[in-house]
Design a protein around this motif. Structure first.
Motif, PDB file in Angstrom:
ATOM      1  N   GLY A 370       0.830  -1.210   0.000  1.00 28.31           N
ATOM      2  CA  GLY A 370       0.000   0.000   0.000  1.00 28.31           C
ATOM      3  C   GLY A 370       0.854   1.245   0.000  1.00 28.31           C
ATOM      4  N   GLU A 371       1.910   1.203   0.767  1.00 27.13           N
ATOM      5  CA  GLU A 371       2.815   2.355   0.818  1.00 27.13           C
ATOM      6  C   GLU A 371       3.450   2.578  -0.560  1.00 27.13           C
ATOM      7  OE1 GLU A 371       6.251   1.901   3.303  1.00 27.13           O
ATOM      8  OE2 GLU A 371       6.674   4.042   3.344  1.00 27.13           O
ATOM      9  N   ALA A 372       3.827   1.477  -1.200  1.00 29.40           N
ATOM     10  CA  ALA A 372       4.433   1.588  -2.533  1.00 29.40           C
ATOM     11  C   ALA A 372       3.426   2.178  -3.525  1.00 29.40           C
ATOM     12  CB  ALA A 372       4.910   0.213  -3.000  1.00 29.40           C
ATOM     13  N   LEU A 373       2.196   1.695  -3.449  1.00 26.69           N
ATOM     14  CA  LEU A 373       1.158   2.204  -4.348  1.00 26.69           C
ATOM     15  C   LEU A 373       0.895   3.680  -4.084  1.00 26.69           C
ATOM     16  CD1 LEU A 373      -1.029   1.600  -6.481  1.00 26.69           C
ATOM     17  CD2 LEU A 373      -2.529   0.861  -4.625  1.00 26.69           C
ATOM     18  N   PHE A 374       0.928   4.025  -2.809  1.00 30.96           N
ATOM     19  CA  PHE A 374       0.705   5.407  -2.388  1.00 30.96           C
ATOM     20  C   PHE A 374       1.747   6.342  -3.004  1.00 30.96           C
ATOM     21  CE2 PHE A 374       0.773   8.909   0.694  1.00 30.96           C
ATOM     22  CZ  PHE A 374      -0.577   9.115   0.936  1.00 30.96           C
ATOM     23  N   HIS A 375       2.923   5.781  -3.224  1.00 33.10           N
ATOM     24  CA  HIS A 375       4.022   6.594  -3.768  1.00 33.10           C
ATOM     25  C   HIS A 375       4.214   6.381  -5.264  1.00 33.10           C
ATOM     26  CE1 HIS A 375       4.942   6.857   0.526  1.00 33.10           C
ATOM     27  NE2 HIS A 375       5.612   7.950   0.208  1.00 33.10           N
ATOM     28  N   ASP A 376       3.328   5.619  -5.876  1.00 32.55           N
ATOM     29  CA  ASP A 376       3.548   5.236  -7.276  1.00 32.55           C
ATOM     30  C   ASP A 376       2.705   6.098  -8.210  1.00 32.55           C
ATOM     31  OD1 ASP A 376       4.067   4.033  -9.652  1.00 32.55           O
ATOM     32  OD2 ASP A 376       3.670   1.990  -8.944  1.00 32.55           O
ATOM     33  N   ALA A 377       3.370   6.968  -8.940  1.00 33.19           N
ATOM     34  CA  ALA A 377       2.631   7.845  -9.863  1.00 33.19           C
ATOM     35  C   ALA A 377       2.203   7.105 -11.121  1.00 33.19           C
ATOM     36  CB  ALA A 377       3.499   9.037 -10.243  1.00 33.19           C
ATOM     37  N   ARG A 378       2.770   5.926 -11.337  1.00 34.09           N
ATOM     38  CA  ARG A 378       2.359   5.175 -12.526  1.00 34.09           C
ATOM     39  C   ARG A 378       0.905   4.740 -12.400  1.00 34.09           C
ATOM     40  NH1 ARG A 378       7.130   0.953 -12.293  1.00 34.09           N
ATOM     41  NH2 ARG A 378       6.232   0.936 -10.203  1.00 34.09           N
ATOM     42  N   ALA A 379       0.419   4.748 -11.169  1.00 32.59           N
ATOM     43  CA  ALA A 379      -0.998   4.447 -10.981  1.00 32.59           C
ATOM     44  C   ALA A 379      -1.859   5.600 -11.478  1.00 32.59           C
ATOM     45  CB  ALA A 379      -1.281   4.180  -9.508  1.00 32.59           C
ATOM     46  N   GLY A 380      -1.284   6.772 -11.603  1.00 30.34           N
ATOM     47  CA  GLY A 380      -2.066   7.949 -11.977  1.00 30.34           C
ATOM     48  C   GLY A 380      -1.911   8.291 -13.446  1.00 30.34           C
ATOM     49  N   TYR A 381      -2.801   9.121 -13.904  1.00 32.14           N
ATOM     50  CA  TYR A 381      -2.837   9.524 -15.301  1.00 32.14           C
ATOM     51  C   TYR A 381      -1.581  10.313 -15.674  1.00 32.14           C
ATOM     52  CZ  TYR A 381      -4.650  12.052 -19.401  1.00 32.14           C
ATOM     53  OH  TYR A 381      -4.833  12.590 -20.640  1.00 32.14           O
ATOM     54  N   GLN A 382      -0.913   9.839 -16.677  1.00 36.72           N
ATOM     55  CA  GLN A 382       0.275  10.504 -17.226  1.00 36.72           C
ATOM     56  C   GLN A 382       1.369  10.757 -16.190  1.00 36.72           C
ATOM     57  OE1 GLN A 382      -0.967  14.045 -19.316  1.00 36.72           O
ATOM     58  NE2 GLN A 382      -1.595  12.894 -21.119  1.00 36.72           N
ATOM     59  N   THR A 383       1.348  10.002 -15.145  1.00 39.12           N
ATOM     60  CA  THR A 383       2.395  10.014 -14.109  1.00 39.12           C
ATOM     61  C   THR A 383       2.775  11.420 -13.626  1.00 39.12           C
ATOM     62  OG1 THR A 383       4.257   9.951 -15.689  1.00 39.12           O
ATOM     63  CG2 THR A 383       3.363   7.844 -14.966  1.00 39.12           C
ATOM     64  N   TRP A 384       1.761  12.250 -13.441  1.00 41.34           N
ATOM     65  CA  TRP A 384       2.053  13.580 -12.898  1.00 41.34           C
ATOM     66  C   TRP A 384       2.299  13.538 -11.393  1.00 41.34           C
ATOM     67  CZ3 TRP A 384       3.269  17.314 -16.035  1.00 41.34           C
ATOM     68  CH2 TRP A 384       2.795  17.282 -17.345  1.00 41.34           C
ATOM     69  N   GLN A 385       1.621  12.648 -10.716  1.00 42.90           N
ATOM     70  CA  GLN A 385       1.620  12.707  -9.258  1.00 42.90           C
ATOM     71  C   GLN A 385       1.241  11.350  -8.687  1.00 42.90           C
ATOM     72  OE1 GLN A 385      -1.491  15.478  -8.309  1.00 42.90           O
ATOM     73  NE2 GLN A 385      -3.071  14.223  -9.210  1.00 42.90           N
ATOM     74  N   ILE A 457      -4.054   0.222   0.278  1.00 38.93           N
ATOM     75  CA  ILE A 457      -3.974   1.604   0.766  1.00 38.93           C
ATOM     76  C   ILE A 457      -4.499   1.670   2.199  1.00 38.93           C
ATOM     77  CG2 ILE A 457      -4.993   3.909   0.461  1.00 38.93           C
ATOM     78  CD1 ILE A 457      -2.802   3.434  -1.532  1.00 38.93           C
ATOM     79  N   GLY A 458      -5.593   0.968   2.452  1.00 33.66           N
ATOM     80  CA  GLY A 458      -6.156   0.935   3.803  1.00 33.66           C
ATOM     81  C   GLY A 458      -5.159   0.351   4.798  1.00 33.66           C
ATOM     82  N   ALA A 459      -4.479  -0.703   4.386  1.00 33.19           N
ATOM     83  CA  ALA A 459      -3.480  -1.321   5.267  1.00 33.19           C
ATOM     84  C   ALA A 459      -2.339  -0.353   5.545  1.00 33.19           C
ATOM     85  CB  ALA A 459      -2.954  -2.612   4.627  1.00 33.19           C
ATOM     86  N   TYR A 460      -1.991   0.418   4.528  1.00 31.09           N
ATOM     87  CA  TYR A 460      -0.932   1.419   4.720  1.00 31.09           C
ATOM     88  C   TYR A 460      -1.380   2.468   5.727  1.00 31.09           C
ATOM     89  CZ  TYR A 460       1.932   5.543   3.713  1.00 31.09           C
ATOM     90  OH  TYR A 460       2.730   6.644   3.835  1.00 31.09           O
ATOM     91  N   PHE A 461      -2.611   2.973   5.559  1.00 31.43           N
ATOM     92  CA  PHE A 461      -3.116   3.959   6.518  1.00 31.43           C
ATOM     93  C   PHE A 461      -3.063   3.383   7.941  1.00 31.43           C
ATOM     94  CE2 PHE A 461      -6.127   6.264   3.308  1.00 31.43           C
ATOM     95  CZ  PHE A 461      -5.020   6.735   2.637  1.00 31.43           C
ATOM     96  N   ALA A 462      -3.515   2.148   8.063  1.00 32.19           N
ATOM     97  CA  ALA A 462      -3.583   1.537   9.387  1.00 32.19           C
ATOM     98  C   ALA A 462      -2.194   1.333   9.981  1.00 32.19           C
ATOM     99  CB  ALA A 462      -4.331   0.209   9.299  1.00 32.19           C
ATOM    100  N   SER A 463      -1.197   1.229   9.108  1.00 26.46           N
ATOM    101  CA  SER A 463       0.163   0.964   9.614  1.00 26.46           C
ATOM    102  C   SER A 463       0.892   2.235  10.026  1.00 26.46           C
ATOM    103  CB  SER A 463       0.979   0.244   8.534  1.00 26.46           C
ATOM    104  OG  SER A 463       1.345   1.165   7.524  1.00 26.46           O
ATOM    105  N   LEU A 464       0.324   3.390   9.672  1.00 30.63           N
ATOM    106  CA  LEU A 464       1.017   4.640   9.997  1.00 30.63           C
ATOM    107  C   LEU A 464       1.081   4.803  11.521  1.00 30.63           C
ATOM    108  CD1 LEU A 464      -0.564   7.086   7.381  1.00 30.63           C
ATOM    109  CD2 LEU A 464       1.788   6.247   7.410  1.00 30.63           C
TER     110      LEU A 464
END
Lengths: 580, 1131
Positions: A370-385, A457-464
């Motif tokens: 989840g943390e990796a996905l949270f930081h992965d812009a490839r998940a987003g459109y045109q890798t802006w963010q 993502i939920g697991a990442y939030f819970a791990s913070l």
């Protein structure tokens, strides 16, 4: 094989995620010429010489290593940071200087150590015995440090903007400090919207500084993603002599260079690690400077809005490392460190891919994925963010955004710490819970998320994990003033709304902050956990500090009974809030 | 169902077991032939020729041609790609060649290359006639003409006529059988190697004395192979030839790797050129008003590498129809294509073939509507080009098509593009956007602006991708993204008045987005000069349909010599950016086009749908109008408002005017304005206030083509957006400023307009309406001007008296003639000067690139200046001045709708009314689909506002009531279908010979197979039954057991059958009883009466997929029993 068991424990690391066993989470590296030392959240330092990796147990939480006078220095961060002096051959700890709360970076100047403390907002100078020589407060989150070659200037970059989100300029800063006494000589603003600054390095000749950061376009409505309409990604270039900053975008017209992180320079190239896209951008430094020089000086500020400016003088190479944060010059090329893949990859100066080395098993737990996905812009459109563009470290960027669901009304970025426990989500409770918010955020970012991704993502939030406030004692206890503040918190009706473990009743309240067509509108009662690090405040981020919430933005006197407090009680309340 | 599938199967070629391929060396040995006349390619022959027109009978053997000159073939302009033996540069050439025939051959073949029109005579008899030009040799079988040959001397005679461009004529005549395809392909590959390796036209190789040439050829191959040179000294020609072949095959093996690694297979089509007088019109609609391009004979095939060479397999062949636009599903299991089976009785529709079973299903249907260029979306839906917008392009007489989207079954289609003219060839980028060619000339010349546009999958963010303000490239077509490139495209650059082929280029937006900034000509990579040329890229080698495999290699339709006629027979090649190529397949007769790699591929990003179909508005947020070059030089604070204008399109062509200017010239159909005035009808939707910081936020109607004009404090346009934007419902579209560079990210800084709610547009003196000169301007003139300017007191006549413009078929007022100083122009039409004495506007034939602010328009019109200064003591109101300024800034329109001021015949009016009714029908049809999509989400059927053009309602009621009634009935039926209500499930007015969709009627007997008596006529909804000749019905022949079956294509629930006899008694008779058989195996007997009205037969409710009407007993064996209608009621 040398082994050294450390006698102290780490109270958390900056990512907030507990490392898994064998999890390197490589954050920093040091080239000693022949060898490469790699360290991170895990306990070990990887010693990579001639393709053979040795793992030496040294200390968990190393964020920076530097080599000087034949010694290796490693900064271990945490609630009790320390600077280790390591024997270059054995990596045995020769000495240890206690450095205080979460040191982010250090440089050595003669017999002194200059330190930045991100969460206490301090720059400090210690002697090698650990005695403080001077201390300077510096808003907000001072991070990377560069000492000029002549040792006369200490340059500090701040990681987040310190101004109110509604201020005309909300930006990170580059500060020049006199290393002898800590006097601030210059404070240079990066452009409005700059946030999430990660790294700063000096050019080979020491004449310029380069820094990597996110350049948010938060003043315009966040309705479309193309052309960096939400976030762009930038390289700041500081001319040390003239103190002028030029900012160029790393992004291409249809392809963002999300989340620039590490910087390194070698052989006339500046390597920028694009942690959101898993790419290395290699900039031909001379060509870039020539191209900038060709732009009339009056037009240079507009380069901060110019996509694909670097296209003709850079190459962008995909990396096999995941979580490409740190990059280091090593043996005539570059080495990229994979924070999530626990691997490193070599590249030539021209970006030709070289070998890969695995440091340990890749991140595999739901929280880490989840943390990796949270930081992965490839998940987003045109890798802006990536999610982390607005929520660095899962927290805040210090900015306010005008998002489609509350169109026409900018809202401050919320910290995601505790988000899974404080439903409804979002400042106007538009989203039922954090999962709904995540789904909407993904869709807004141009992705139809899979349920498994939302789980992660939920697991990442819970791990913070909450970061202990610098105001707390070493044992986590409240100071006497804060204890007094706690009583006031309870007596001044604060606790009526900011109730429970996370200090929120999870309801909407009107505290008289709605403006214009929002007059009388209720807003979400935020959690106060970690409130000390989540500026700016109120629904639109108009309050730069906790004090200003009550001193400047409580004209309606509806925010509890804070307006009735005397100065001493008010100060105690603030101290308590800063300790949460 | 079985019979239906049989019908399809018949059109499929069975995959035959093929013998192993022969080795190349063997194939290259030509079969025995006897050359009568040697073509230039094979060495050339000596001809007699004349540039002067000879006497009658010049083609006959007995003609005396002694005075003619003699020269070596071919004939043409020196320096051309062809082998020129004798120069020919004037318009016409006449050729004669006498040849001897010994034994009469069994076969005869002509090899012909021509540029342009040619007629060929054998012993005085015309045997071949060709128009246009062709860049390679066409092989024409003349075996049928063998009786013309005589033993001894014979004469082959040719006349070739030249008009424009290159010119050439050559022919060869051979005895011998037609070359087998494998031999043909092998020879083509061989010739292509020689050509690539530098063999000059006409140069001999691998013969005695050609050592030097041969060694150079061999060295060229070795250079690429980078292997050690084998010893070549002392080799004889055959050995050298064998060595060269061996090396070429080694090289081919290397070159094929990127293709072989990806499976070495592709699907492709064979068809002739799709377009006609210009690149864009390929629809060839069944109800085309004028030009109609439909060149039947086509095939859908697959190609698979087999060693170094390959085999093709036919998937679907239609000699009478046209199959085009192949597209593979992401898993490579289904093949989407467009197919039109007949010129007048069918239109292009989308079909899908299941590749495992080869079963075909029809997805879209409807005569008079063309659906083509379908592409799969990651969610399973399909986007496609469709003529369903029903509009005629402004600059010619053809129909326009735009982007539409439907579900996986071709249902619930909705419109994404609302474009003035044609949009073509969509393809998906990896980031999920759809990139396509959009012809785009609102308020500027039409020849050069054919840029690339992009949109999201839900139709949002329709913005320029490349070159919207450019002269160059004239047209960017067939664009596809290079995998992994982040938006770098491989595309062809061609002209406007050309077919869809030209030069190959890489389009890289990172380098720039206008003119040649981001364009790189490739294969080979070379300097790319931005040129201004209508017929761009038509000389020399030609490319079509590139399909990138990686950042270097691609499949492409290619011809090394060019020759762009519709008959061109180009091959499919594997090529790299340097132009190194290997021919994969070629057909001697017809072009192989549109290769699509036959392999599963990663689906592009699925974009979340962020629109709100329940809405009919969208929002525009402009950050700072002063940003960008559109208002360069305009001081801050000047812009007070933004005007929003809707562009309205013509439904049909009627009359014309001729415009001319720096952007070119055009014939303007159904002109709403005088020459060089507005192309289209314009409607001012209203104005939005611009904040002090240049920002504005306002709502606009969704799904309408709109454009903006920044206005100063006097209501004068400072510039005008000579293109249009279309927003989707609920979309929030942000822009920085006036035509900002697409390389710009939005600058930092607060946007004042965001602090307020979105403005509703302020009316421009009343609700939005088409801007009409008679309604908006003439009253001002009547009020203020006419007392002096009546044509007598003052020569400048500003009266409303109508005056005919004949060619334009318009009645314009004298005032309009006067203000625009309309004068006689070319082609019997009239002209107006946009840089006139009184009125100046930018002009519809203005340059395609961005024009500076405050160029022409009300801002610089003497009429406005004069009135502002004061004229004869006149006091003009703000409203009057605003309207005058708006009229000029809208490019001086006369008609507020296309019928206003018409001078049309009744037939013309009927035609226009019909097409307008057809447009309104499709708008309602599309609205019903959006309602159905909403119902899927919300569960309730909600009426959305209608968006038909009500201003034409009275016109339609008067001139096309039949069309309207037909369309209304269809809408009613369609609504019950969408709502899932009880209805006649059998009804399908679209069913017929060419329909593969459902419901579908079939029978074992249809009298005479004539269209009047087809089974489909029993489900067409036409209930007229009194005349067997006039009203179509299912009319079986007198066979023993006729049956009629209706297939629903899905499971339905039936509870009633209704029958309507054809009742032209006594010619007709009726069945006294019948049997209804159902697909669930059950049946019911029914007794039928002689009623002339509908008879109802309630049946036990049952679920079935088909019903068959059979067991029929006629009342009178001499009469003709038939069904006018068969209805099956249920849900």
């Amino acid at each position: 094989m040398l082994e050294f068991i450390l006698s102290f424990a780490l109270a958390g690391c900056s990512s907030g995620v507990e490392p898994e066993p064998e999890d390197f989470q490589a954050q920093t590296a040091l080239s000693t010429g022949e060898d490469l030392l790699v360290a991170g959240a895990g306990e070990e330092i990887g010693l990579l010489g001639k393709d053979k990796l040795e793992r030496l147990k040294v200390a968990p939480g190393i964020v920076r290593m530097r080599q000087q006078n034949g010694k290796i220095y490693a900064l271990v961060t945490g609630r009790e940071s320390s600077l280790l002096t390591l024997d270059p051959k054995t990596l045995k700890i020769d000495s240890r200087i206690p450095c205080g709360h979460f040191a982010a970076d250090f440089v050595l100047r003669g017999s002194q150590v200059l330190l930045s403390h991100s969460y206490s907002d301090l720059i400090r100078c210690l002697d090698l015995a650990g005695e403080e020589v001077w201390c300077r407060e510096l808003p907000r989150e001072p991070g990377p440090l560069v000492l000029s070659p002549d040792g006369q200037d200490l340059w500090v970059a701040t990681r987040l903007p310190s101004q109110a989100a509604t201020a005309p300029l909300t930006a990170c800063r580059i500060v020049r400090i006199d290393p002898r006494d800590g006097a601030i000589r210059d404070s240079l603003d990066l452009p409005d919207g700059s946030t999430g600054l990660k790294e700063m390095i000096a050019s080979a000749d020491g004449k310029r500084l380069y820094c990597s950061f996110v350049l948010a376009r938060n003043r315009v409505p966040a309705t479309q993603l193309s052309r960096g309409w939400v976030n762009t990604n930038a390289l700041g270039i500081v001319d040390c002599a003239s103190r002028k900053i030029t900012v160029v975008l790393l992004d291409d017209i249809d392809r963002g260079a999300a989340n620039p992180w590490g910087l390194a320079q070698a052989g006339g190239r500046i390597a920028v690690s694009l942690s959101g896209t898993q790419e290395l951008l290699l900039i031909d430094e001379a060509a870039m400077l020539k191209k900038i020089a060709a732009v009339p000086e009056a037009e240079r500020p507009a380069l901060a809005n110019q996509l694909s400016f670097l296209h003709s003088c850079s190459i962008r190479r995909p990396l096999k490392t995941e979580g490409a944060r740190a990059v280091v010059a090593h043996q005539g090329g570059f080495v990229s460190l994979g924070y999530f893949s626990n691997s490193l990859q070599r590249l030539s100066l021209q970006g030709e891919p070289g070998g890969e080395t695995r440091l340990g098993p890749a991140a595999s737990s739901a929280a880490r994925l989840g943390e990796a996905l949270f930081h992965d812009a490839r998940a987003g459109y045109q890798t802006w963010q990536s999610c982390a563009s607005c929520h660095p470290g899962g927290r805040v960027d210090g900015l306010a955004w005008d998002r489609p669901y509350d169109f026409g009304h900018a809202r401050k970025t919320k910290s995601l710490f505790g988000a899974h426990l404080t439903a409804p989500s979002s400042i106007t409770a538009v989203r039922a819970d954090a999962r709904a918010s995540s789904r909407a955020a993904f869709e807004f970012n141009g992705l139809v998320p899979r349920e498994a991704q939302l789980d992660q993502i939920g697991a990442y939030f819970a791990s913070l994990q909450p970061l202990p406030s610098p105001r707390l004692g070493a044992d986590g206890s409240l100071s006497p003033l804060a204890r007094r503040g706690r009583e006031i918190f309870e007596s001044a009706s604060c606790i009526d709304c900011h109730s429970g473990e996370l200090f929120t009743c999870r309801k909407m309240k009107d505290i008289g902050t709605g403006l214009g067509d929002e007059a009388g509108r209720k807003f979400d009662v935020p959690s106060l956990r970690e409130v000390w690090r989540n500026a700016s405040y109120l629904h639109d981020g108009r309050a730069a500090t906790l004090e200003s919430i009550f001193k400047e933005h409580n004209a309606a006197k509806k925010h509890g009974d804070a307006h009735e407090l005397n100065e001493a009680d008010f100060a105690a309340l603030m101290e308590y809030l800063r300790s949460l | 169902m079985k019979h239906l599938m049989m019908m399809i199967a018949m059109s499929l070629c069975a995959a035959a077991e093929e013998p192993p391929a022969k080795p190349m060396a063997e194939l290259l040995q030509s079969p025995a032939t006897e050359d009568y006349v040697i073509s230039a390619e094979d060495g050339g022959d000596t001809w007699q020729y004349s540039f002067e027109k000879p006497a009658e009978g010049w083609m006959r053997p007995e003609f005396d041609a002694k005075a003619w000159a003699s020269g070596k073939g071919g004939f043409g302009r020196a320096g051309s790609e062809q082998i020129v033996g004798t120069a020919w540069t004037n318009q016409d050439i006449w050729l004669r060649k006498t040849f001897r025939v010994g034994d009469k051959p069994k076969n005869l073949r002509l090899r012909l290359q021509h540029d342009e029109d040619v007629r060929i005579y054998l012993n005085g008899q015309e045997v071949v006639k060709r128009k246009g030009h062709r860049g390679d040799y066409e092989e024409i079988d003349l075996s049928a003409q063998l009786p013309l040959l005589a033993a001894g001397d014979n004469v082959l005679a040719i006349h070739c006529h030249q008009t424009v461009g290159g010119q050439y004529i050559d022919a060869g005549l051979e005895a011998g059988a037609a070359v087998p395809e494998a031999v043909f392909v092998a020879n083509k590959i061989w010739r292509d190697w020689l050509l690539q390796d530098g063999l000059k036209p006409g140069q001999a190789c691998f013969v005695a004395g050609s050592e030097e040439v041969d060694h150079a050829l061999i060295a060229k191959v070795l250079g690429e192979l980078k292997t050690a040179a084998p010893a070549t000294a002392g080799l004889d020609p055959a050995q050298r030839r064998a060595l060269y072949l061996k090396l070429c095959e080694a090289r081919r093996a290397e070159r094929l790797k990127p293709f072989a690694e990806r499976g070495g297979a592709f699907v492709f089509t064979k068809h002739k050129a799709l377009s006609g007088s210009f690149y864009g019109y390929t629809e060839g609609l069944s109800d085309a008003q004028a030009e109609c391009n439909f060149r039947p004979d086509s095939e859908l095939l697959s190609f698979k590498l087999d060693g170094l060479y390959g085999r093709t397999e036919s998937l679907l062949r239609d000699k009478a129809g046209l199959i085009r636009d192949p597209e593979l599903s992401f898993d490579a299991k289904r093949l989407l294509f467009a197919w039109k089976k007949d010129l007048k009785k069918d239109d292009y529709h989308l079909y899908e073939m299941d590749l495992a079973s080869r079963q075909i299903r029809q997805l879209t249907s409807g005569l008079g509507f063309a659906d083509f260029e379908g592409r799969y979306l990651p969610c399973g839906d399909i986007i496609f080009s469709s003529s369903r917008g029903i509009s005629t392009i402004p600059c010619w007489r053809t129909e326009a098509s735009n982007m539409w989207r439907c579900d996986k079954d071709g249902k619930l289609m909705r419109r994404l593009g609302y474009d003035q003219v044609t949009t073509n060839n969509p393809s998906l980028l990896e980031d999920g956007r759809i990139v396509y060619t959009r012809w785009d000339y609102n308020d500027r010349g039409q020849i050069f602006p054919q840029p690339l546009f992009a949109m999201n999958q839900d139709g949002t963010e329709q913005v320029e991708y490349y070159g919207a303000s450019s002269w160059f490239p004239t047209t960017i077509g067939h664009a596809r993204e290079i995998p992994g490139s982040g938006g770098v495209l491989l595309a062809i650059l061609h002209g406007h008045h050309t077919y869809q082929h030209g030069k190959l280029a890489v389009i890289d937006r990172r380098k720039g987005t206008q003119e040649a900034e981001g364009v790189q000509l490739v294969a080979p990579v070379r300097e790319t000069k931005p040129v201004r040329e209508d017929h761009y890229g038509q000389q020399g080698e030609q490319f079509q349909y590139p399909f990138p495999l990686d950042d270097k290699h691609f499949l492409v339709t290619y011809d090394a010599k060019g020759g762009g006629g519709p008959e061109g027979a180009w091959g499919i090649y594997l090529m790299d950016l340097d132009g190194r190529r290997e021919l994969l397949t070629i057909d001697p007769k017809i072009t192989c086009n549109h290769p699509i790699l036959f392999a599963p591929r990663k689906a592009p990003r699925q974009q979340p749908e962020l629109i709100d179909l329940a809405k009919d508005t969208a929002e525009v947020i402009m950050q700072d109008v002063y940003q960008g070059p559109g208002l360069k030089g305009v001081p801050r604070g000047t812009v007070k408002k933004l005007r929003v204008v809707e562009v309205r399109y013509r439904a049909a062509e009627m009359g014309c005017t001729y415009s001319a200017g720096p952007g070119g010239s055009a014939r303007v159909s159904t002109p709403p304005a005088a020459a060089n005035g507005s192309w289209d009808v314009k409607s001012i939707l209203g104005d939005a206030e611009v904040e002090a910081d240049g920002s504005a936020r306002f709502t606009v109607p969704a799904r309408k083509p709109i454009y903006f004009q920044p206005l100063d404090d006097k209501g004068q346009a400072l510039n005008t957006m000579r293109t249009w934007a279309t927003l989707m419902p609920g979309e929030r579209f942000s822009c920085i400023g006036c035509h900002e560079n697409k390389h710009q990210a939005p600058p930092a800084g607060k946007v004042l307009a965001m602090a307020k709610p979105a403005q509703k547009l302020q009316d421009f003196y009343g609700p939005a309406r088409g801007f009409s000169f008679p309604k908006e301007i003439q009253p001002i003139l009547d009020n203020k001007c006419i007392s002096c300017h009546d044509g007598a007191k003052q020569a400048l006549n500003l009266s409303a008296t109508p005056r005919l413009a004949k060619v334009e078929q318009r009645q314009w007022s004298e005032s309009y003639w006067s203000l625009l100083q309309i004068a006689q122009g070319d082609y019997g039409a009239v002209k107006a000067d946009p840089d006139g004495r009184l009125v100046k506007w930018i002009g519809s034939q203005s340059e395609p690139d961005l024009q500076p602010a405050m160029l022409r328009g009300s801002f610089n019109s003497p009429l406005i200046a004069m009135l502002r200064k004061g004229h004869q003591g006149l006091t003009m109101t703000r409203e009057e001045m605003d309207k005058l300024a708006a009229w000029i800034d809208l490019y001086v329109p006369y008609s507020g709708d296309f019928t206003e001021g018409n001078a049309w015949s009744d037939a013309d009016k009927k035609k226009y009314a019909h097409f307008q009714a057809k447009r309104n029908y499709m708008r309602d049809f599309e609205r019903l689909n959006r309602q159905a999509l909403l119902m899927k989400k919300t569960g309730t059927w909600t009426e959305l506002p209608r968006d038909t053009e009500t201003e034409y309602d009275a016109w339609i009621a008067q001139y096309a009531p039949d069309s309207r009634a037909k369309f209304d009935a269809e809408l009613k039926r369609y609504e019950t279908e969408l709502r899932g209500e009880r209805r006649n499930l059998a009804l399908n007015p679209q069913d017929g010979r060419f329909n593969l969709g459902f419901p579908k009627a079939s029978s074992n007997s249809e009298y005479d197979r004539s269209d009047k008596f087809l089974a489909s006529k029993a489900i067409d909804g036409d209930l007229r039954n009194g005349n067997h000749a006039a009203y179509p019905s299912w009319g079986p022949d007198k066979v023993e057991k006729p049956w009629l079956q209706v297939d629903f294509g899905r499971e339905v629930e039936l509870d009633e059958i209704r029958l309507l006899n054809r009742a032209e008694y006594p010619h007709d008779t009726w069945w006294t009883r019948g049997k209804l058989e159902f697909s669930d195996g059950s049946s019911e007997e029914i007794a039928i009466g002689d009623a002339r009205t509908m008879q109802s037969f309630p049946v036990k409710p049952r679920r079935c997929t088909w019903v068959r009407f059979t067991g029929l007993a006629p009342a009178n064996p001499k009469g003709w029993p038939a069904l006018a209608e068969f209805e099956a009621w249920g849900k």
